[in-house]
Design an enzyme around this catalytic site. Sequence first.
Site, PDB file in Angstrom:
ATOM      1  N   LYS A  67      -7.116  -7.523   2.884  1.00 14.12           N
ATOM      2  CA  LYS A  67      -5.795  -7.192   2.250  1.00 14.12           C
ATOM      3  C   LYS A  67      -5.501  -8.349   1.611  1.00 14.12           C
ATOM      4  O   LYS A  67      -4.748  -8.027   0.168  1.00 14.12           O
ATOM      5  CB  LYS A  67      -4.880  -6.562   3.083  1.00 14.12           C
ATOM      6  CG  LYS A  67      -5.257  -5.161   3.812  1.00 14.12           C
ATOM      7  CD  LYS A  67      -3.916  -4.887   4.424  1.00 14.12           C
ATOM      8  CE  LYS A  67      -4.154  -3.453   5.205  1.00 14.12           C
ATOM      9  NZ  LYS A  67      -2.959  -2.915   5.714  1.00 14.12           N
ATOM     10  N   ASP A 100       1.612   0.627   1.856  1.00 15.16           N
ATOM     11  CA  ASP A 100       2.040   0.552   3.339  1.00 15.16           C
ATOM     12  C   ASP A 100       3.713   0.477   3.659  1.00 15.16           C
ATOM     13  O   ASP A 100       4.101   1.166   4.421  1.00 15.16           O
ATOM     14  CB  ASP A 100       1.463  -0.868   4.204  1.00 15.16           C
ATOM     15  CG  ASP A 100      -0.094  -0.919   4.220  1.00 15.16           C
ATOM     16  OD1 ASP A 100      -0.508   0.503   4.505  1.00 15.16           O
ATOM     17  OD2 ASP A 100      -0.811  -1.737   4.582  1.00 15.16           O
TER      18      ASP A 100
END
Length: 270
Positions: A67, A100
Amino acid sequence: MMKTIYGVIGDPVAHSLSPIIHNAAFEALGMDCIYHAFLVKSGHLHEAVNGARYLGFGGLNVTIPHKEAVLRMIEADDMAQDIGAVNTIDLKNMRGYNTDGLGALDSLHDNGIDVANKRVLVLGAGGAARAVIYAMVTNGAAVTIANRTEEKSADLAAYMRSFGTVFGTGLDELRKKVEISDIIINTTSVGMHPNTDTLITRDMLRSDQVVFDLVYRPLETQMLKEARSAGAMVIDGITMLVRQGARSFKIWTGVEPPLDVMERSARNAL
Ligand code: ATR
């Protein structure tokens, strides 16, 4: 017509529920698309992302450990840059996003909770915490980070303070911190199968509080059991998983996916 391919890249990635939720949405919408999990080692990230791009994939999700590295190889939007991580790539234009934080926010909204002016206790200071804290403070919550390694907590709080109100602490005197919080969010791996520990117990909680666990294996973690028995509102990790996934889906396809279908598929799979 050829199927459009989507996927998640990570290591490990075999147990990801993302293929299940996205394929359920594609099927429900009658879209000729397929989503697969791809094991990609750290040294092969560039090749994998560029390979997917030039093979004509529609988009990718990015998970541990990629990520942060992906952020440096594509053009990420402001939110992903501020969070410091990308979990969604639109391969058509090589743009990176992070869904997220908004997935966490949607999970609370869909349970009738507005975080503005709320006191939120975030357990953990890792990658998941960064996205959650960012979403909370930029929407008007005051956040206290409680992390086992206090230094990481202090560093993250100092960084996030440019976006809102954040305090960083260790795990000591957790009872007092829980007592003054409206919402408690676990972003640590505590409680994840096969571990059955919890940082929060029933005697620390009240029925007017919300307890949100990002862990979804098991679905009902020990922390959520404790919260339920204290009469608190509980929100589980599948709620969050599905909502961050739905936001990725919308970015790639422009289509609003059926949340209920995605959520049912994930719950059935567990
Ligand atoms: P993720 O990307 O899922 O957030 P991570 O970046 O590795 O994963 O972060 C894991 C978090 O869980 C950290 O906040 C970690 O605390 P430390 O910073 O002290 O390592 C926390 N964590 C993991 N195991 C823990 C445990 N047994 N007790 C308390 N915190 C724990």
